[in-house]
Design a protein around this motif. Structure first.
Motif, PDB file in Angstrom:
ATOM      1  N   LYS A   1       2.235   8.058 -15.469  1.00  0.00           N
ATOM      2  CA  LYS A   1       1.602   9.321 -15.117  1.00  0.00           C
ATOM      3  C   LYS A   1       2.396  10.066 -14.049  1.00  0.00           C
ATOM      4  CE  LYS A   1      -3.152   8.045 -16.336  1.00  0.00           C
ATOM      5  NZ  LYS A   1      -4.530   7.795 -15.836  1.00  0.00           N
ATOM      6  N   ASP A   2       2.968   9.307 -13.080  1.00  0.00           N
ATOM      7  CA  ASP A   2       3.792   9.936 -12.043  1.00  0.00           C
ATOM      8  C   ASP A   2       5.018  10.608 -12.658  1.00  0.00           C
ATOM      9  OD1 ASP A   2       2.046   9.089 -10.115  1.00  0.00           O
ATOM     10  OD2 ASP A   2       3.293   7.431  -9.399  1.00  0.00           O
ATOM     11  N   LEU A   3       5.676   9.897 -13.560  1.00  0.00           N
ATOM     12  CA  LEU A   3       6.871  10.440 -14.205  1.00  0.00           C
ATOM     13  C   LEU A   3       6.515  11.637 -15.085  1.00  0.00           C
ATOM     14  CD1 LEU A   3       8.804   7.172 -15.221  1.00  0.00           C
ATOM     15  CD2 LEU A   3       9.150   8.622 -13.215  1.00  0.00           C
ATOM     16  N   GLU A   4       5.381  11.540 -15.740  1.00  0.00           N
ATOM     17  CA  GLU A   4       4.921  12.651 -16.582  1.00  0.00           C
ATOM     18  C   GLU A   4       4.649  13.891 -15.727  1.00  0.00           C
ATOM     19  OE1 GLU A   4       1.089  12.153 -18.521  1.00  0.00           O
ATOM     20  OE2 GLU A   4       1.922  13.045 -20.335  1.00  0.00           O
ATOM     21  N   TYR A   5       4.014  13.685 -14.573  1.00  0.00           N
ATOM     22  CA  TYR A   5       3.729  14.800 -13.668  1.00  0.00           C
ATOM     23  C   TYR A   5       5.028  15.452 -13.186  1.00  0.00           C
ATOM     24  CZ  TYR A   5       2.436  17.292  -9.409  1.00  0.00           C
ATOM     25  OH  TYR A   5       2.307  18.243  -8.430  1.00  0.00           O
ATOM     26  N   LEU A   6       5.971  14.627 -12.739  1.00  0.00           N
ATOM     27  CA  LEU A   6       7.238  15.156 -12.228  1.00  0.00           C
ATOM     28  C   LEU A   6       8.053  15.819 -13.333  1.00  0.00           C
ATOM     29  CD1 LEU A   6       8.165  12.207  -9.835  1.00  0.00           C
ATOM     30  CD2 LEU A   6       7.518  14.525  -9.154  1.00  0.00           C
ATOM     31  N   ASP A   7       7.936  15.294 -14.547  1.00  0.00           N
ATOM     32  CA  ASP A   7       8.604  15.914 -15.701  1.00  0.00           C
ATOM     33  C   ASP A   7       8.017  17.296 -15.951  1.00  0.00           C
ATOM     34  OD1 ASP A   7       9.949  16.514 -18.015  1.00  0.00           O
ATOM     35  OD2 ASP A   7       9.340  14.727 -19.109  1.00  0.00           O
ATOM     36  N   ASN A   8       6.695  17.382 -15.935  1.00  0.00           N
ATOM     37  CA  ASN A   8       6.030  18.673 -16.161  1.00  0.00           C
ATOM     38  C   ASN A   8       6.355  19.688 -15.062  1.00  0.00           C
ATOM     39  OD1 ASN A   8       4.790  17.736 -18.497  1.00  0.00           O
ATOM     40  ND2 ASN A   8       2.940  17.066 -17.436  1.00  0.00           N
ATOM     41  N   GLN A   9       6.649  19.173 -13.861  1.00  0.00           N
ATOM     42  CA  GLN A   9       7.019  20.039 -12.741  1.00  0.00           C
ATOM     43  C   GLN A   9       8.499  20.429 -12.776  1.00  0.00           C
ATOM     44  OE1 GLN A   9       4.896  21.222 -10.153  1.00  0.00           O
ATOM     45  NE2 GLN A   9       3.345  20.523 -11.622  1.00  0.00           N
ATOM     46  N   GLY A  10       9.234  19.872 -13.727  1.00  0.00           N
ATOM     47  CA  GLY A  10      10.653  20.175 -13.837  1.00  0.00           C
ATOM     48  C   GLY A  10      11.519  19.462 -12.823  1.00  0.00           C
ATOM     49  N   ARG A  11      10.999  18.364 -12.235  1.00  0.00           N
ATOM     50  CA  ARG A  11      11.742  17.633 -11.191  1.00  0.00           C
ATOM     51  C   ARG A  11      12.616  16.529 -11.753  1.00  0.00           C
ATOM     52  NH1 ARG A  11       9.220  18.311  -6.288  1.00  0.00           N
ATOM     53  NH2 ARG A  11      11.219  17.597  -5.441  1.00  0.00           N
ATOM     54  N   LEU A  12      12.333  16.084 -12.975  1.00  0.00           N
ATOM     55  CA  LEU A  12      13.128  15.040 -13.619  1.00  0.00           C
ATOM     56  C   LEU A  12      12.934  15.146 -15.132  1.00  0.00           C
ATOM     57  CD1 LEU A  12      10.751  12.896 -14.510  1.00  0.00           C
ATOM     58  CD2 LEU A  12      11.064  11.990 -12.206  1.00  0.00           C
ATOM     59  N   SER A  13      13.661  14.330 -15.856  1.00  0.00           N
ATOM     60  CA  SER A  13      13.538  14.293 -17.315  1.00  0.00           C
ATOM     61  C   SER A  13      13.205  12.868 -17.740  1.00  0.00           C
ATOM     62  CB  SER A  13      14.849  14.753 -17.969  1.00  0.00           C
ATOM     63  OG  SER A  13      14.767  14.687 -19.373  1.00  0.00           O
ATOM     64  N   ARG A  14      12.045  12.696 -18.380  1.00  0.00           N
ATOM     65  CA  ARG A  14      11.638  11.357 -18.814  1.00  0.00           C
ATOM     66  C   ARG A  14      12.467  10.901 -19.997  1.00  0.00           C
ATOM     67  NH1 ARG A  14       5.693  11.205 -20.371  1.00  0.00           N
ATOM     68  NH2 ARG A  14       6.085   8.960 -20.463  1.00  0.00           N
ATOM     69  N   VAL A  15      12.870   9.622 -19.978  1.00  0.00           N
ATOM     70  CA  VAL A  15      13.539   8.986 -21.108  1.00  0.00           C
ATOM     71  C   VAL A  15      12.850   7.652 -21.345  1.00  0.00           C
ATOM     72  CG1 VAL A  15      15.774  10.083 -20.671  1.00  0.00           C
ATOM     73  CG2 VAL A  15      15.263   7.886 -19.587  1.00  0.00           C
ATOM     74  N   HIS A  16      13.217   6.977 -22.419  1.00  0.00           N
ATOM     75  CA  HIS A  16      12.609   5.680 -22.724  1.00  0.00           C
ATOM     76  C   HIS A  16      12.868   4.692 -21.584  1.00  0.00           C
ATOM     77  CE1 HIS A  16      11.112   2.330 -25.049  1.00  0.00           C
ATOM     78  NE2 HIS A  16      12.238   1.670 -24.808  1.00  0.00           N
TER      79      HIS A  16
END
Length: 259
Positions: free
Chosen positions: A38-53
């Motif tokens: 959920k943390d990674l998803e939030y930061l991804d949605n904020q444009g702070r990182l890109s989620r990968v597998h």
């Protein structure tokens, strides 16, 4: 740990290492994998990182077709673990003799090795598929450079594909192989399909293969198998390897040198 503190920690690690892994974040922050997701998803949605597998990478890296796990650019890798890579390549260079034929593959550790060879030797022949390595070594007039030929890969500045048949008739004294993962069961692995053919050809043509890998590569298995430990003469790493991992590697019978 509050959510904001976790976000800051994740971004701090991402800036430092160029990638974060979900499993490591779970252990480090003492939270569930669902919380990390959920943390990674939030930061991804904020444009702070890109989620990968299995984790996340900076937003300007993203993924490539032949690297499902996310590609870390050569520029970023060239800024990571510099002290460890310097110690590893210094030890590796001490195993080279003037006049030998050396093979280098690609990547940030390989480039560090090219720099070390350029400074330490007066007469060598170096076979490589890395244009960056060739440019570094070209500054030393006593080093003969053999480029493997092929199609330019702009990500890594390497020459790839099936234009390297002449490698089968070349004798190499030592190949210095770099990898993205070393696992006691799987062996040595890498992430890029495009370079694997030439890595294997260089390895098969060499009397000895010495793996150069900083301690962050241990305990990881990447997408592509390069070779099992039985085909490796030596692995050189840094003092960051854990005692348990060191024991596991030595039990395979592979010579392990800690620089």
């Amino acid at each position: 740990m509050l959510a904001k503190q976790r976000y800051n920690k994740i971004l701090e690690l991402l800036d430092k290492d160029g990638i974060v892994h979900t499993a490591e974040l779970v252990k480090l922050m003492g939270v569930s994998s669902e919380t990390v997701r959920k943390d990674l998803e939030y930061l991804d949605n904020q444009g702070r990182l890109s989620r990968v597998h299995g984790g996340a990478v900076p937003v300007d890296i993203g993924t490539t077709p032949d690297m499902p796990g996310g590609y870390i650019s050569l520029q970023i890798r060239n800024s990571q673990h510099l002290e460890q890579k310097s110690a590893i390549t210094a030890k590796a260079a001490s195993m080279v003799e003037e006049g030998q034929i050396i093979a280098l593959d690609y990547g940030s550790t390989s480039q560090m090795m090219a720099l070390t060879l350029k400074e330490r030797f007066h007469r060598l022949t170096v076979v490589t598929n890395s244009i960056q390595n060739a440019l570094i070594l070209a500054e030393n007039p006593g080093i003969t450079i053999i480029l493997t030929g092929g199609v330019l890969n702009r990500d890594e500045y390497t020459l790839v594909n099936d234009f390297s048949a002449t490698l089968e008739s070349i004798h190499i004294d030592i190949m210095f192989m770099t990898v993205t993962g070393i696992d006691p069961v799987v062996g040595c692995t890498d992430q890029r399909l495009s370079e694997i053919r030439i890595q294997n050809q260089l390895h098969q043509s060499a009397s000895r293969t010495i793996v150069l890998a900083d301690s962050s590569k241990f305990g990881k298995a990447s997408l592509i198998k390069i070779c099992p430990f039985e085909e490796i003469d030596t692995i050189i790493t840094d003092g960051g390897i854990t005692p348990l991992m060191e024991e596991k590697i030595r039990k395979t019978g592979t010579r392990l040198i800690i620089s």
